[in-house]
Design a protein around this motif. Structure first.
Motif, PDB file in Angstrom:
ATOM      1  N   VAL A 154     -14.347  46.990  96.708  1.00 17.10           N
ATOM      2  CA  VAL A 154     -14.754  46.090  97.966  1.00 17.10           C
ATOM      3  C   VAL A 154     -13.573  45.836  99.046  1.00 17.10           C
ATOM      4  CG1 VAL A 154     -16.027  44.594  96.495  1.00 17.10           C
ATOM      5  CG2 VAL A 154     -13.678  44.036  96.342  1.00 17.10           C
ATOM      6  N   TYR A 155     -12.391  46.496  98.608  1.00 19.40           N
ATOM      7  CA  TYR A 155     -11.354  46.641  99.471  1.00 19.40           C
ATOM      8  C   TYR A 155     -11.056  48.306 100.061  1.00 19.40           C
ATOM      9  CZ  TYR A 155     -10.073  42.098  97.657  1.00 19.40           C
ATOM     10  OH  TYR A 155     -10.077  40.838  97.493  1.00 19.40           O
ATOM     11  N   GLY A 156     -12.180  49.049  99.984  1.00 20.72           N
ATOM     12  CA  GLY A 156     -12.339  50.347 100.369  1.00 20.72           C
ATOM     13  C   GLY A 156     -13.779  50.531 100.772  1.00 20.72           C
ATOM     14  N   MET A 157     -14.710  51.481  99.999  1.00 22.14           N
ATOM     15  CA  MET A 157     -15.772  52.045 100.587  1.00 22.14           C
ATOM     16  C   MET A 157     -16.792  50.821 100.575  1.00 22.14           C
ATOM     17  SD  MET A 157     -18.084  55.061  98.935  1.00 22.14           S
ATOM     18  CE  MET A 157     -18.280  53.964  97.466  1.00 22.14           C
ATOM     19  N   ILE A 158     -16.789  50.150  99.453  1.00 28.42           N
ATOM     20  CA  ILE A 158     -17.883  49.018  99.555  1.00 28.42           C
ATOM     21  C   ILE A 158     -17.720  48.124 100.704  1.00 28.42           C
ATOM     22  CG2 ILE A 158     -18.820  47.145  98.104  1.00 28.42           C
ATOM     23  CD1 ILE A 158     -18.493  49.238  95.545  1.00 28.42           C
ATOM     24  N   GLY A 159     -16.349  47.687 100.626  1.00 27.16           N
ATOM     25  CA  GLY A 159     -16.043  46.832 101.945  1.00 27.16           C
ATOM     26  C   GLY A 159     -16.295  47.346 103.256  1.00 27.16           C
ATOM     27  N   GLY A 160     -16.486  48.619 103.623  1.00 29.39           N
ATOM     28  CA  GLY A 160     -16.906  49.287 104.597  1.00 29.39           C
ATOM     29  C   GLY A 160     -18.277  49.283 104.929  1.00 29.39           C
ATOM     30  N   GLN A 161     -18.794  49.515 103.928  1.00 25.55           N
ATOM     31  CA  GLN A 161     -20.405  49.614 103.694  1.00 25.55           C
ATOM     32  C   GLN A 161     -20.999  48.238 104.052  1.00 25.55           C
ATOM     33  OE1 GLN A 161     -20.734  51.271  99.882  1.00 25.55           O
ATOM     34  NE2 GLN A 161     -21.640  53.130 100.645  1.00 25.55           N
ATOM     35  N   THR A 162     -20.333  47.213 103.400  1.00 28.55           N
ATOM     36  CA  THR A 162     -20.857  45.798 103.777  1.00 28.55           C
ATOM     37  C   THR A 162     -20.477  45.454 105.216  1.00 28.55           C
ATOM     38  OG1 THR A 162     -19.868  45.197 101.553  1.00 28.55           O
ATOM     39  CG2 THR A 162     -20.215  43.122 103.102  1.00 28.55           C
ATOM     40  N   ALA A 163     -19.470  45.772 105.889  1.00 26.79           N
ATOM     41  CA  ALA A 163     -19.285  45.371 107.251  1.00 26.79           C
ATOM     42  C   ALA A 163     -20.524  46.257 108.271  1.00 26.79           C
ATOM     43  CB  ALA A 163     -17.875  45.607 107.694  1.00 26.79           C
ATOM     44  N   ASP A 164     -20.640  47.403 107.625  1.00 28.48           N
ATOM     45  CA  ASP A 164     -21.670  48.183 108.335  1.00 28.48           C
ATOM     46  C   ASP A 164     -23.042  47.732 108.385  1.00 28.48           C
ATOM     47  OD1 ASP A 164     -22.362  50.544 109.831  1.00 28.48           O
ATOM     48  OD2 ASP A 164     -23.011  51.574 108.043  1.00 28.48           O
ATOM     49  N   ILE A 165     -23.575  47.002 107.144  1.00 25.81           N
ATOM     50  CA  ILE A 165     -24.659  46.388 107.036  1.00 25.81           C
ATOM     51  C   ILE A 165     -24.785  45.064 108.009  1.00 25.81           C
ATOM     52  CG2 ILE A 165     -26.223  45.001 105.544  1.00 25.81           C
ATOM     53  CD1 ILE A 165     -25.590  47.110 103.376  1.00 25.81           C
ATOM     54  N   GLU A 166     -23.712  44.503 107.931  1.00 29.92           N
ATOM     55  CA  GLU A 166     -23.814  43.212 108.573  1.00 29.92           C
ATOM     56  C   GLU A 166     -23.575  43.386 110.224  1.00 29.92           C
ATOM     57  OE1 GLU A 166     -20.700  40.693 106.952  1.00 29.92           O
ATOM     58  OE2 GLU A 166     -22.089  39.894 105.366  1.00 29.92           O
ATOM     59  N   ALA A 167     -23.044  44.455 110.368  1.00 28.52           N
ATOM     60  CA  ALA A 167     -22.866  44.819 111.896  1.00 28.52           C
ATOM     61  C   ALA A 167     -24.298  45.164 112.735  1.00 28.52           C
ATOM     62  CB  ALA A 167     -21.735  45.939 112.090  1.00 28.52           C
ATOM     63  N   GLU A 168     -24.972  45.685 111.834  1.00 32.50           N
ATOM     64  CA  GLU A 168     -26.467  46.160 112.076  1.00 32.50           C
ATOM     65  C   GLU A 168     -27.450  44.757 112.241  1.00 32.50           C
ATOM     66  OE1 GLU A 168     -28.617  49.004 109.572  1.00 32.50           O
ATOM     67  OE2 GLU A 168     -26.643  49.998 108.804  1.00 32.50           O
ATOM     68  N   ASP A 169     -27.100  43.667 111.520  1.00 33.01           N
ATOM     69  CA  ASP A 169     -28.162  42.648 111.711  1.00 33.01           C
ATOM     70  C   ASP A 169     -27.357  41.670 112.560  1.00 33.01           C
ATOM     71  OD1 ASP A 169     -29.687  43.706 109.763  1.00 33.01           O
ATOM     72  OD2 ASP A 169     -28.504  42.719 108.154  1.00 33.01           O
ATOM     73  N   SER A 170     -26.105  41.644 113.007  1.00 34.06           N
ATOM     74  CA  SER A 170     -25.612  40.817 113.875  1.00 34.06           C
ATOM     75  C   SER A 170     -25.926  40.969 115.327  1.00 34.06           C
ATOM     76  CB  SER A 170     -24.094  40.908 113.835  1.00 34.06           C
ATOM     77  OG  SER A 170     -23.230  40.162 114.790  1.00 34.06           O
ATOM     78  N   LYS A 171     -25.963  39.710 115.761  1.00 37.34           N
ATOM     79  CA  LYS A 171     -26.408  39.785 117.356  1.00 37.34           C
ATOM     80  C   LYS A 171     -25.440  39.988 118.170  1.00 37.34           C
ATOM     81  CE  LYS A 171     -30.292  36.858 116.600  1.00 37.34           C
ATOM     82  NZ  LYS A 171     -31.046  35.483 116.780  1.00 37.34           N
TER      83      LYS A 171
END
Length: 300
Positions: A154-171
């Protein structure tokens, strides 16, 4: 021996290392084992285990203690790809020129295959303790396990993937700061793991490990920007996967923020700085330097 011949030889060596640690496809869980092996044997550049082994050699490493970690890192990388391709993520049907795992085995089994590869990765890496000849080497292996866990979690790859998914859904508009965070963790983190683990297992000091972490950051960001460039400029036949995925999924990338030419210049700058760090060490690894250079001009 020229670089291409060396690259081919080293890739074949890594393939043999990975195959040595893959599970037998048998038992009541055979289907998930089939899916795991289908995923990891789909080919690919084997870049991360190669960078790990070359980092190990850069600092004088010579024994086979690195091999379980090479296989483990490739398992982690491939589990992330299996999950990335899922309908809930990027929804891709092809990777490396053939059907993705979920399209062959179903999305439920693909989730389990990814989970299986992640768990098998740490079981495999732990096998490195069998090579420990003394307490100091055992401590280096434990440190390498810690790096592998941190950079893939979560402080590496999974953390980056989390931010990536949320960025897609963010306005809200995606900022350069957030984009670099995503690239640093989603892509660069596993390359950092490769460089750092190779250095640690070879006995490098903390300063050298820190420098390798920085070099890997540069390489990882450059690699991802180049991937974004190819998603716009390449063809599905060359890449072995659909192009235009970023646009299809409404993803903002470094290319959409900065443009193609500025992105290419940034790839060159980051790679040049990384090569400078690698050249600063007493020992030299010409193959490793050339490998980094190829990331600038790769076409797939």
């Amino acid at each position: 021996m020229n670089f291409k011949a060396q690259l081919q030889e080293k890739t074949e060596h890594i393939e043999s290392v990975i195959r040595k640690y893959l599970p037998a496809q048998e038992g009541y869980q055979k289907t998930v084992l089939d899916a795991m092996n289908y995923s990891i044997l789909a080919g690919g550049k084997r870049l991360r285990p190669m960078l790990m082994e070359e980092s190990f050699k850069l600092f004088g490493g010579k024994d086979k203690v690195i091999e379980p970690f090479m296989a483990a890192l490739e398992m982690i990388h491939n589990y992330s790809l299996v999950h990335d391709d899922l309908p809930a993520m990027d929804n891709d049907e092809y990777r490396r020129g053939r059907k993705t795992t979920w399209t062959v085995y179903g999305d439920g089994m693909a989730v389990l295959a990814g989970d299986g590869l992640l768990n098998l990765a740490f079981e495999t890496a732990a096998g490195a303790f069998e090579y420990a000849s003394d307490l100091e080497e055992a401590k280096r292996i434990a440190k390498a396990m810690q790096i592998l866990s941190n950079k893939s979690g979560v402080y590496g790859m999974i953390g980056g993937q989390t931010a990536d998914i949320e960025a897609e859904d963010s306005k809200n508009p995606l900022t350069e700061e957030l984009l670099l965070f995503i690239h640093e963790n989603k892509t660069a983190a596993l390359i950092q793991a490769a460089f750092m683990i190779g250095a640690v297992l070879a006995g490098a000091d903390e300063e050298a490990v820190r420098k390798m972490e920085q070099a890997a950051y540069n390489i990882g960001i450059a690699f991802q920007i180049q991937d974004d460039i190819l998603d716009v400029t390449s063809t599905a036949e060359v890449l072995g996967k659909p192009i235009g995925s970023d646009e299809k999924n409404h993803k903002l990338t470094y290319v959409t923020l900065k443009g193609i030419e500025s992105s290419k210049k940034e790839v060159a700058r980051l790679s040049g700085e990384a090569i400078g760090i690698l050249a600063s060490f007493k020992n030299q690894n010409e193959f490793l330097v050339e490998l980094v250079r190829t990331l600038i001009t790769r076409e797939k």
